[in-house]
Design an enzyme around this catalytic site. Structure first.
Site, mmCIF file in Angstrom:
data_model
loop_
_atom_site.group_PDB
_atom_site.id
_atom_site.type_symbol
_atom_site.label_atom_id
_atom_site.label_comp_id
_atom_site.label_asym_id
_atom_site.label_seq_id
_atom_site.Cartn_x
_atom_site.Cartn_y
_atom_site.Cartn_z
ATOM 1 N N HIS A 1 19.132 56.160 -10.339
ATOM 2 C CA HIS A 1 17.894 55.497 -9.926
ATOM 3 C C HIS A 1 18.187 54.376 -8.936
ATOM 4 O O HIS A 1 17.406 53.436 -8.798
ATOM 5 C CB HIS A 1 17.158 54.959 -11.156
ATOM 6 C CG HIS A 1 15.670 54.936 -11.010
ATOM 7 N ND1 HIS A 1 14.930 53.785 -11.093
ATOM 8 C CD2 HIS A 1 14.779 55.931 -10.790
ATOM 9 C CE1 HIS A 1 13.655 54.063 -10.935
ATOM 10 N NE2 HIS A 1 13.527 55.361 -10.742
ATOM 11 N N HIS B 1 3.581 52.500 -7.514
ATOM 12 C CA HIS B 1 4.968 52.661 -7.953
ATOM 13 C C HIS B 1 5.759 51.368 -7.742
ATOM 14 O O HIS B 1 6.977 51.373 -7.659
ATOM 15 C CB HIS B 1 5.609 53.805 -7.154
ATOM 16 C CG HIS B 1 6.931 54.261 -7.688
ATOM 17 N ND1 HIS B 1 8.119 54.033 -7.026
ATOM 18 C CD2 HIS B 1 7.252 54.943 -8.810
ATOM 19 C CE1 HIS B 1 9.120 54.547 -7.716
ATOM 20 N NE2 HIS B 1 8.630 55.103 -8.804
ATOM 21 N N GLU C 1 20.671 51.727 -12.307
ATOM 22 C CA GLU C 1 19.704 50.937 -11.551
ATOM 23 C C GLU C 1 20.415 49.917 -10.664
ATOM 24 O O GLU C 1 21.564 49.533 -10.914
ATOM 25 C CB GLU C 1 18.767 50.178 -12.506
ATOM 26 C CG GLU C 1 18.028 51.035 -13.509
ATOM 27 C CD GLU C 1 16.776 51.663 -12.935
ATOM 28 O OE1 GLU C 1 16.467 51.428 -11.742
ATOM 29 O OE2 GLU C 1 16.090 52.395 -13.674
ATOM 30 N N ASP D 1 4.452 50.988 -2.812
ATOM 31 C CA ASP D 1 5.727 50.428 -3.249
ATOM 32 C C ASP D 1 6.005 49.168 -2.437
ATOM 33 O O ASP D 1 5.128 48.679 -1.710
ATOM 34 C CB ASP D 1 6.853 51.471 -3.078
ATOM 35 C CG ASP D 1 7.896 51.384 -4.180
ATOM 36 O OD1 ASP D 1 8.509 50.311 -4.314
ATOM 37 O OD2 ASP D 1 8.097 52.377 -4.900
#
Length: 447
Positions: A133, A353, A381, A164
C-alpha cells in the site's frame, strides 16, 4: 509530548530541508493526471512508479503508453513500476473470473521494443492479510505523492473522480531515499518477480521468500542519514511501516498526542484503531478542537446502489457508517459544544479516498494509510511528514483544507446517521447475520 511515549519518535525523526515553494499542492484528480503525464514525458534520469495497482483501463493505458514512450525516446532512462503481487493477478471484486492486470502487463511488454518492467511485491501469501500500500512516484528529483492508485476514476479520465490528495515535492534527497527503498528493499528481494514476463512463479512457491521479505520490512526504514534532526525549519520526513506497533503507526499516535489546539483527520473508511481512538479521546479531554472528515456511505468506493443486485462487498459502507454512528453517539456532548466536528463528504456520484492529518499549524501528514486496523497491522504503508515550525507553508496548507471541506457537511447529531432498520433489506439481512455469528469484530480488524 506526553510522558506516556517513553521512547518518542518525533524528536528523533530526520527530515530533508525544504523551501516553501518546493511543495506544490495539485487541485484535483484531473490535474494529478496531467502532472503525472507531463513529468513522465519530461523525465531524463528515472521514473519509479509505486502503487497498489496500475489498472487495465483507458487511464492505465495512457500511463503505460507514456512510460514506454519515455523509455523509447531515452533508452538510458531508469523506468520501474511496482505494484502489489496478488492484486495484479486477480480481476475486479464482484466482476467474475478475470485474468487480472498481469496479463495486460505481459501483452504490453510483448508488443513493445522498449522495456518497462513491472514488479509484483507480495507482502503476504494472501491479499486478505496484507498488500503493498505504498504511495509515491519518483520522477527525476521530484516526488509526486498521492493516496491514489492508477485507473480511470482515480485519474478523473471521464465523468467521475475519486477525491484524494495530490502533492508534488521537489527534493532530490527525498527522491533518492524513496528510490533506494524500492530498489534495494523491494525489487532486490527473492520474493519479488516481474509480472510483465510470461509464467511468473506461483505464490505458493514463494512462501518462504515472502516470509523473509515481510520480516525484513518490519525493521526497514527510509534512509534519512543525509537529513537533519528537527532544527526549526521546514522539512519533510519519509516514514514506513508494516505489522503491529510499527514506526509509522507510532508516529501517527504521537502526532495526535502532540496536538495542543487543533487536529484535523481525514479517512475514507471510518474504522479507527483502538490506539487512535484513545489518543483522540485524550486530545478531546485536554481541550483540542478536532475535525474528522469521512466519506458519506454513498461516496464510498464499495457502495452499490440499492437498485442493483446485492453483493457482500456492498455491506462495507454500511459497516463504516455503523462505526461512525457509535462514535458520534459516545461523543455527542463534544459534538454539541463544537469541540468535535464530524463531516460527511459527498459530491454527486463521485467517491472519497482522502486520508491524512493536520496537527496545529505545524505538522501535516501525507499518507495512503487509511487509519484503520488493517493499515496499522497488515498492509505495507508509508507517509510523508511535513514539519513547519515557523509557519512558512500555511497558505497552501490552508487552501487544501478549504478545498476538502467544500463538499463536506457537518453532522449535528448521531441521529442523522441511519441505522440497520433504514438500510436496504438485503444489506440489513446480511448485517444481522454477521452480528448473530459474532464475526463483526473480526471484519473490522481486516477491512
Amino acid at each position: 509530548m506526553p510522558s506516556l511515549f517513553k521512547r518518542s519518535l518525533l524528536p528523533k525523526l530526520r527530515g530533508f530541508p525544504l523551501a516553501p515553494e518546493a511543495i506544490d499542492v495539485l487541485c484535483g484528480a484531473a490535474e494529478f493526471r496531467r502532472c503525472l503525464l507531463e513529468k513522465i514525458a519530461q523525465a531524463t534520469q528515472r521514473i519509479y512508479i509505486v502503487a497498489l495497482y496500475l489498472q487495465h483501463d483507458e487511464a492505465g493505458q495512457e500511463i503505460f503508453d507514456a512510460l514506454h514512450a519515455a523509455k523509447a525516446a531515452r533508452p538510458e532512462l531508469d523506468v520501474v513500476v511496482v505494484v502489489d503481487w496478488l492484486r495484479a493477478q486477480r480481476g475486479l471484486i464482484g466482476a467474475g473470473k478475470q485474468p487480472g492486470n498481469s496479463a495486460w502487463y505481459q501483452a504490453m511488454t510483448h508488443s513493445h521494443a522498449s522495456s518497462v518492467p513491472v514488479y509484483g511485491v507480495p507482502v503476504q501469501t494472501r491479499e486478505l492479510f496484507g498488500v503493498l500500500h505504498l504511495k509515491g512516484f519518483v520522477i527525476d528529483d521530484s516526488v509526486l505523492y498521492s493516496g491514489a492508485s492508477l485507473n480511470n476514476v482515480y485519474l478523473h479520465k471521464f465523468d467521475k473522480y475519486r477525491f484524494d490528495r495530490y502533492h508534488l515535492i521537489h527534493n532530490k534527497p527525498l527522491a533518492d531515499s524513496m528510490q533506494h527503498l524500492v530498489e534495494h528493499g523491494l525489487v532486490a528481494s527473492k520474493a519479488v518477480h516481474r509480472l510483465d514476463l510470461a509464467n511468473p512463479p506461483s505464490t505458493r512457491s514463494l512462501r518462504n521468500d515472502i516470509g523473509d521479505l515481510r520480516s525484513r520490512l518490519k525493521h526497514a526504514a527510509y534512509d534519512t542519514s543525509s537529513g537533519q534532526l528537527p532544527n526549526g525549519g521546514l522539512s519533510v520526513s519519509p516514514l514506513l511501516g508494516v505489522g503491529k506497533n510499527n514506526s509509522l503507526s507510532r508516529v501517527i499516535c504521537e502526532l495526535i498526542a502532540s496536538a495542543q489546539y487543533q487536529l484535523t483527520i481525514c479517512t475514507p473508511y471510518f474504522n479507527l484503531p483502538l490506539a487512535v481512538t484513545r489518543e483522540i479521546n485524550r486530545a478531546l479531554a485536554r481541550g483540542v478542537k478536532i475535525d474528522i472528515v469521512v466519506g458519506d456511505k454513498t461516496a464510498n468506493d464499495f457502495y452499490i446502489p440499492p437498485s442493483e443486485p446485492f453483493k457482500v462487498i456492498a455491506a462495507l459502507p454500511y459497516l463504516y457508517e455503523i462505526s461512525l454512528r457509535r462514535f458520534a453517539k459516545r461523543h455527542q456532548r463534544m459534538i454539541d459544544s463544537a469541540q468535535l466536528n464530524l463531516h460527511l463528504w459527498r459530491d454527486g456520484d463521485n467517491t472519497y479516498h482522502l486520508k491524512g492529518m493536520w496537527i496545529d499549524q505545524c505538522y501535516t501528514l501525507l499518507t495512503g494509510n487509511n487509519l484503520n486496523p488493517r493499515a496499522f497491522r497488515l498492509d505495507l504503508e508509508n507517509a510523508l511528514l511535513i514539519d513547519d515550525p515557523k509557519g512558512e507553508w500555511l497558505e497552501p496548507r490552508g487552501a487544501e483544507l478549504v478545498e476538502i471541506f467544500r463538499h463536506a457537511t457537518r453532522i449535528e447529531g448521531y441521529q442523522q446517521l441511519q441505522t440497520l432498520v433504514d438500510y436496504p433489506a438485503a444489506v440489513g439481512k446480511f448485517l444481522r447475520r454477521v452480528s448473530r455469528v459474532r464475526i463483526e469484530r473480526l471484519l473490522y480488524r481486516i477491512l
